[in-house]
Write an enzyme that holds these catalytic residues in place. Structure first.
Site, PDB file in Angstrom:
ATOM      1  N   CYS A   1      91.935   3.772  39.623  1.00 35.62           N
ATOM      2  CA  CYS A   1      91.417   2.583  40.313  1.00 35.62           C
ATOM      3  C   CYS A   1      91.307   2.716  41.834  1.00 35.62           C
ATOM      4  O   CYS A   1      90.209   2.593  42.370  1.00 35.62           O
ATOM      5  CB  CYS A   1      92.266   1.367  39.962  1.00 35.62           C
TER       6      CYS A   1
ATOM      7  N   PHE B   1     104.456  -1.664  48.149  1.00 38.62           N
ATOM      8  CA  PHE B   1     103.362  -0.789  48.588  1.00 38.62           C
ATOM      9  C   PHE B   1     103.608  -0.176  49.965  1.00 38.62           C
ATOM     10  O   PHE B   1     102.688   0.237  50.641  1.00 38.62           O
ATOM     11  CB  PHE B   1     102.002  -1.497  48.514  1.00 38.62           C
TER      12      PHE B   1
ATOM     13  N   LYS C   1      88.850   6.424  18.323  1.00 41.88           N
ATOM     14  CA  LYS C   1      89.798   5.443  18.868  1.00 41.88           C
ATOM     15  C   LYS C   1      89.915   4.228  17.933  1.00 41.88           C
ATOM     16  O   LYS C   1      91.016   3.762  17.633  1.00 41.88           O
ATOM     17  CB  LYS C   1      89.317   5.006  20.256  1.00 41.88           C
TER      18      LYS C   1
HETATM   19  N1  LIG Z   1      93.121   0.873  34.265  1.00 42.60           N
HETATM   20  C1  LIG Z   1      93.488  -0.060  35.123  1.00 42.60           C
HETATM   21  O1  LIG Z   1      94.628  -0.111  35.591  1.00 42.60           O
HETATM   22  C2  LIG Z   1      92.502  -1.127  35.542  1.00 42.60           C
HETATM   23  C3  LIG Z   1      92.988  -2.289  36.164  1.00 42.60           C
HETATM   24  C4  LIG Z   1      92.084  -3.270  36.539  1.00 42.60           C
HETATM   25  C5  LIG Z   1      90.728  -3.079  36.325  1.00 42.60           C
HETATM   26  N2  LIG Z   1      90.290  -1.927  35.740  1.00 42.60           N
HETATM   27  C6  LIG Z   1      88.847  -1.777  35.502  1.00 42.60           C
HETATM   28  O2  LIG Z   1      88.582  -2.055  34.139  1.00 42.60           O
HETATM   29  C7  LIG Z   1      87.490  -1.251  33.667  1.00 42.60           C
HETATM   30  C8  LIG Z   1      87.937  -0.436  32.466  1.00 42.60           C
HETATM   31  O3  LIG Z   1      88.972   0.431  32.884  1.00 42.60           O
HETATM   32  P1  LIG Z   1      89.942   1.159  31.829  1.00 42.60           P
HETATM   33  O4  LIG Z   1      90.993   1.836  32.635  1.00 42.60           O
HETATM   34  O5  LIG Z   1      90.327   0.199  30.774  1.00 42.60           O
HETATM   35  O6  LIG Z   1      88.942   2.256  31.230  1.00 42.60           O
HETATM   36  P2  LIG Z   1      89.133   3.138  29.906  1.00 42.60           P
HETATM   37  O7  LIG Z   1      88.326   4.350  30.115  1.00 42.60           O
HETATM   38  O8  LIG Z   1      90.588   3.247  29.579  1.00 42.60           O
HETATM   39  O9  LIG Z   1      88.468   2.248  28.738  1.00 42.60           O
HETATM   40  C9  LIG Z   1      87.119   1.978  28.639  1.00 42.60           C
HETATM   41  C10 LIG Z   1      86.727   1.966  27.176  1.00 42.60           C
HETATM   42  O10 LIG Z   1      85.376   1.554  27.068  1.00 42.60           O
HETATM   43  C11 LIG Z   1      84.782   2.266  25.994  1.00 42.60           C
HETATM   44  N3  LIG Z   1      83.323   2.201  26.118  1.00 42.60           N
HETATM   45  C12 LIG Z   1      82.513   2.849  26.974  1.00 42.60           C
HETATM   46  N4  LIG Z   1      81.241   2.483  26.758  1.00 42.60           N
HETATM   47  C13 LIG Z   1      81.237   1.579  25.762  1.00 42.60           C
HETATM   48  C14 LIG Z   1      80.226   0.862  25.086  1.00 42.60           C
HETATM   49  N5  LIG Z   1      78.953   0.970  25.425  1.00 42.60           N
HETATM   50  N6  LIG Z   1      80.592   0.041  24.085  1.00 42.60           N
HETATM   51  C15 LIG Z   1      81.888  -0.092  23.726  1.00 42.60           C
HETATM   52  N7  LIG Z   1      82.890   0.573  24.336  1.00 42.60           N
HETATM   53  C16 LIG Z   1      82.571   1.394  25.348  1.00 42.60           C
HETATM   54  C17 LIG Z   1      85.376   3.654  26.120  1.00 42.60           C
HETATM   55  O11 LIG Z   1      85.265   4.371  24.905  1.00 42.60           O
HETATM   56  C18 LIG Z   1      86.827   3.331  26.503  1.00 42.60           C
HETATM   57  O12 LIG Z   1      87.645   3.231  25.354  1.00 42.60           O
HETATM   58  C19 LIG Z   1      87.056  -0.409  34.861  1.00 42.60           C
HETATM   59  O13 LIG Z   1      86.024  -1.080  35.537  1.00 42.60           O
HETATM   60  C20 LIG Z   1      88.298  -0.383  35.728  1.00 42.60           C
HETATM   61  O14 LIG Z   1      88.006  -0.166  37.086  1.00 42.60           O
HETATM   62  C21 LIG Z   1      91.147  -0.957  35.340  1.00 42.60           C
END
Ligand SMILES: NC(=O)c1ccc[n+]([C@@H]2O[C@H](COP(=O)([O-])OP(=O)(O)OC[C@H]3O[C@@H](n4cnc5c(N)ncnc54)[C@H](O)[C@@H]3O)[C@@H](O)[C@H]2O)c1
Length: 429
Positions: free
Chosen positions: A260, A249, A35
């Site tokens: 989520c 909604f 990535k």
């Molecule tokens: N996707 C959404 O719409 C959304 C909205 C609000 C909140 N969230 C929250 O945000 C958080 C992340 O969600 P996301 O959808 O972005 O997840 P995602 O899976 O798209 O991204 C997470 C990233 O973290 C990286 N990662 C994992 N372990 C790591 C480490 N030790 N060091 C560095 N990088 C690491 C992964 O490789 C990945 O690229 C979650 O808690 C989720 O609930 C998500």
């Protein structure tokens, strides 16, 4: 401000990019080497409207960079955001091992005062645990503050939501990080709510659970509409005109999904249980959602009878419009359940086909939505992409062995569909 974002996924990449866009110096960290390489080479691993351009622009100015090294991120920044996954475990609780792992890495890399901001969605009291972890694994005498800053972006509108948020929630346990957080968010010109860390963490779980509840509520109403001959869209419109309720909604459908709502709902139920409260209301939200999918599939089987060797076209694979995200997508679940019954699938999605192909290799993927219906016994609308409304319905009807449409998103006008000669089944109408 000098900012590091640990975890460069949907939240981390969009947040980091928008922070750079408003003038901060941002280093995005991710442990996924492929990535980081892709981003460094000018690629963008996810689809979000407007994101490509902003990533290019801000890497060009040098305000946005990418690395696999948490140490480097921590060294170069004053404020460190954690945006790693918080996936569900089989019992519904949250797997906090990513958060704990990153907290330890940050602790090991810190040589001076830092502000560590949790942006991942976590159960209430996680901030306390992160602070404990950093104390335990950090160097003696190195000071830090923990902040909770939950993210409310909607996938598909993430850039827009990040740049123009309706509120920013900042949970703190001392005044020391308050000024820096103010500076981080100053350029966004949005209301900032400052509270304690536990309340900030709860705001996120309580908000997402409430939105899921709203969807399940209208889905339950849709059943009464079907049984009584009412139209759920009119009911939702009439309800939504009351500003205490609001129209958003309240779209009846085959149910909610995505990375989520299902996980945040089960996490909130679980943490409530751990704190001694049985949140039965939210368990019912889950039940209604699961039943909604079952009811939709029952409509299909009751109409088509035997599914084995039937060819079914599916429009939509993403969990909602405007995204390529297929995590916990109801559209994917439908496909899997139809395949299990022996149906053959012809599928299309404007953005999510690459990601869906990994999960559903058996389906036939079409490049043009107007080719999907060819030779199909039925067509299913599974995602609310607005462009599906432009489907060449005349061509679809002529190409199908039977002109049957199951619309899981109420995209089409019922009387129009009947006029065109379709057997048309939707939700709550
Ligand atoms: N996707 C959404 O719409 C959304 C909205 C609000 C909140 N969230 C929250 O945000 C958080 C992340 O969600 P996301 O959808 O972005 O997840 P995602 O899976 O798209 O991204 C997470 C990233 O973290 C990286 N990662 C994992 N372990 C790591 C480490 N030790 N060091 C560095 N990088 C690491 C992964 O490789 C990945 O690229 C979650 O808690 C989720 O609930 C998500």
């Amino acid at each position: 401000m000098k900012i590091a974002i640990i975890g460069t996924g949907y939240v981390g990449l969009v947040t980091g990019t928008c922070f750079a866009e408003v003038g901060h110096e941002v280093i995005c960290v991710d442990c996924d080497e492929a990535k980081v390489k892709l981003l460094r080479d000018g690629g963008v691993p996810i689809y979000e409207p407007g994101l490509d351009e902003l990533v290019k622009k801000n890497t060009g100015t040098g305000r946005l960079s990418f690395t696999t090294s948490t140490k480097k991120g921590v060294e170069k920044s004053d404020v460190i955001f954690i945006a790693v996954p918080t996936p569900p475990q089989p019992d519904g609780s949250v797997d906090l091992s990513y958060i704990e792992g990153v907290a330890r890495e940050i602790a090991g890399a810190m040589t001076g005062y830092r502000i560590i901001v949790d942006k991942s969605t976590v159960p209430v009291r996680t901030g306390e645990k992160v602070a404990e972890t950093i104390h335990r694994y950090g160097h003696a005498g190195v000071e830090f503050d923990i902040v909770s800053n939950p993210e409310f972006l909607r996938e598909g509108f993430a850039v827009e939501d990040l740049l123009k948020p309706d509120r920013i929630v900042v949970g703190i346990s001392s005044q020391r990080p308050a000024q820096a957080m103010k500076e981080v968010y100053e350029p966004f010109d949005a209301p900032v709510m400052v509270t304690d860390i536990n309340s900030a963490e709860l705001i996120k779980h309580a908000s997402n659970s409430f939105l899921a509840l709203k969807i399940s509520y209208i889905n339950a109403v849709s059943i009464i509409c079907e049984k009584s001959g009412a139209n759920v869209q009119d009911v939702a419109a009439g309800m939504g005109m009351d500003e205490r309720i609001g129209r958003r909604f309240l779209n009846a459908s085959l149910g909610f999904g995505g990375s989520c709502f299902p996980k945040d709902l089960s996490a909130f139920i679980k943490i409530s249980q751990e704190l001694g409260y049985d949140f039965g209301l939210l368990k019912e939200v889950q039940n209604i959602n699961a039943n909604q999918m079952d009811r939709f599939l029952k409509k299909i089987t009751e109409t088509l009878w035997v599914l084995k060797d039937k060819t079914i076209g599916v429009l939509g694979l993403a969990f909602k419009q405007n995204t390529d995200d297929v995590r916990m997508s109801p559209a994917i679940e439908i496909c899997q359940r139809l395949l299990k019954e022996g149906a053959k699938l012809r599928v299309y999605d404007p953005k999510a086909m690459e990601k869906a192909r990994v999960i559903l290799p058996e389906a036939v993927y079409l490049k043009d939505m107007n080719n999907v219906a060819e030779g199909c016994d039925a067509l299913v609308v599974a995602t609310e992409w607005p462009q599906f409304k432009e489907l060449d319905l005349d061509r679809a009807r002529k190409g199908m062995t039977c002109p049957i449409i199951f619309d899981g998103r109420n995209l089409f006008d019922m009387s129009e569909m009947e006029k065109l000669g379709f057997i048309y089944k939707s939700i709550g109408r």
